[in-house]
Structure formats: structure tokens, C-alpha cells
Scaffold this motif. Sequence first.
Motif: not given
Lengths: 102, 342
Positions: A60, A56, A26-27, A53
Motif C-alpha cells: 500500500g 499489505e 487499505g488496511l 497486514d
Amino acid sequence: MREDMMKAIARREEVVSGVRQVLIEGLGVRRAPDEIDPDAPLFGTGLGLDSVDAVELVVGLEAKFGVHFAQGYMHRRLLRTVGTLADAVIAVLDAPRGPDAA
Amino acid sequence: MQPDGMRAVREGVAITRADHFTALRLSGGDGAWETVSWLTSGELFLRDGQVLHSLWLDERARPLADVYVLRDDESFVVVAESRGKDLVAHARQNVRGGAVIDALGETHRVVSLNGPFAWELLGDIVGPDVVSLPYMASFRIEGGWALRAGKTGEYGYDLVLPVDRADAVEARLRERGVRFDLEDAPLAVLEQCMLENWFFNVRREGSLDVTPRELQLQWRTSRGREYLGAASLEAQRKEDPRQRLTTLVPSAPVHAGDEVRLWGEAVGTIANAGDGVALALVDVAWAHPWIDGFAVSPGRTPARSVTPPLANNHSLHVNPQQHSYATRDEIPFPPLFTGLAR
């Protein structure tokens, strides 16, 4: 007691593995899963995440584990390492009345 | 009762004459760059003003030093804590491409500021721009360098100052520091904060026969470059690590070297111990937080594994754009230690 502890450890390893997956897939953290140590710092000099981040990462984790973190729950103290994230996820999963109880 | 300087690190500002640092400068064009490349980090590109936190390893991938490196025009300045090895000699033995190594120990002195309001005291001396200086950044100061770094979990600045200016800078800090209740913090206080905040201590856990894998420092190592210890580290990666550094909260004092047992079996050894917290090298099967039932011998002291960092540092709750030491009572700080028997 020993059996209960083994189950708790196995469950935690599963959560830690999921957190690593979110970081990598995801990152875009460019590390193999076993290179992401449980207590490695996420931000700054650690795995190199930044404040963008962080958003996110929370999204996530919610998608990965099917949880919802209440507003303000994921404060900076919980966003420090894979281990602190795992603690946060497990606390929400175990909360008896949803995330607000965590 | 807290040791002298601890309150200042946790709640205000503390000053330390940081003789535990070794500083050196590498110059000589490509040679300096090649010499820096024996650091373990994957990302070695450094802009002016940027600080890299890295490691020096020996051939067996054991840490020699915990290293900050910054770029200064065409040279590099290394500020390191070591486990006792003569780092200048080590650097000279491993120099590449004709790089010139200047030991700064004779010409410079390191003064450190740590605490949730360290930014405010330093800003009084150098100007308000210090407020916006990001972590792992540096700027020139009085012919030396200031690094925003620190290993206490609070705002931290290490000032590498020429000796002929260091006394004057320190005097100004102490003079302005009065309104911050500035205190001296000895190395022991900084090391206790390092323990609580999961900062690597090369003199303690780093002095054992361990590599970045056991120490959970893989994030500071590259797999794509050659450096001292890289081959050994790569060879070790073919097998699972046997032990991993784990944070324990014991119910009574324990000491480095004490055996750690779980359900009657020896599972590890205390690697570093402080006030109410210890690090242990624990067999990976049990190197997890929230295990009750560890016992540290002699004395079979009960201990629980926990997730570090332990401290909910005040710096996490201080916003330099809004807060100041003078109005600190208005900041709703949560308890420093939450959920732990301290």
C-alpha cells in the motif's frame, strides 16, 4: 534555515497523512486520521495490525507514494509506528539512486 | 558505563522484584464486567489467556494508571502501574453491580523477567510452550498468572505469584539464570528502557496535567463507550491539541521541568529525562522528528528531535525457534542504537 525546516515539516506531515490514509483505507484501521498518533505502535496492542497486514502495508505504501522498497529494506524496525514508516518513505524518496541507495 | 542490570535487559535476561505494580482481582459476574468497563479500550472482549493493555483515567481524562487486565474464568485480574493514587481505593469507589475487589498486594508478588532471552529462562521453569506464547497473552503459573508483556522493547514476562510460592519460583529462576548471566535490574533501568522504546511511563510523563491526546495514547482509548474521563476527552477532541509528547536526544543531561526552546522561543517542557534521551511536551507546530536546533535550559543544551523507538532491540532479531543464549554470538545483531549520537 527556519524556512527549510518549515518545508521539511510540511513535507513530513504530507507523508504522515498518506501513511494514515493507507492504514485506514487499505488496511481497515477504524480510526479517524487525527486519532492515529504519529508514534502509536502499529502491531500488537497498538493499532492491531498483524504479520499479514505487514505485507499489505508495504504494498500500500509503495502504491501510495510511487516508491519501491528493496528486498529486506522494510525490516521490523521500520514497521513499528507511523513515524518510522514516514522515515522509511522519505528515505526512499530522497535516495539519489533509487531504493537500493536508501 | 552501564548501570547494573542494563546489559542483562539488552543482551540476556534480567530479573526484577516489581513492587511498582499493583494487582487486584475483580469478581462477581456482571458487576466485574461492568467495573472493568471503566477502562478506556474500545475492544473489551477478553478470552481466557488474553491480556488487554489499557488505561484508567480520572474525570478530566488524565491517566491514573497504565493497566494490564486478563480474564481468569469469571473474574478479571488487573496488574497496573499508577502515578501514586491508591488504585484499590479508586476501584472500590467506582465499583459497579456489586463486584468484589480483592487487593492482591498482600497475597501476591510480581516478579518480572526482561531481555532477549527471557523466554528461554522462563521456558526452563515452565516448559517450552512459553516460546509460542504471543505478546499480550497469559497463562496460569504456580497458582498465579504469567503475562507476556514488558515495556523494555525486549521479551518481557510479569509473573504474579502467590507469596507462599514466589520465593521458590524466584529461587529456581535465579538458579537456572546462572547460565544466562542473570542480573537484577532495578526500576530505574526498566524506566530507561521504557524511554528508549517509547513505552508510556505513568509515573513520569503520565503524572503531568495531560491526557491521552498529548501523550499519543489515543490508540488505547475508545470513542464509542462510556468510561471515566470519556466525556472530558471527547470535549477536548473538539479542539486541536496544544502540545504533543516528542522524543529528544540532548547532547548533555537534561531534567524534567526544563524549558525547551527553538529559535529563541519557548516551545515546550521536558516531561521525562534519562540517559541520552528525553521526552518533551512540545507545541504541536514543532512536535516533529529530525528538528535540529532545540535548546534545553538551563544551559541551553542542544537537542534534536527523533523518531522513537530509539533502540533496535535484540529481541527483534532473536528467533526462539532457532536461537539460544548459549549460541547468541552467532546472531548477527545490528548496533542497538543507529544514527544517534550516543
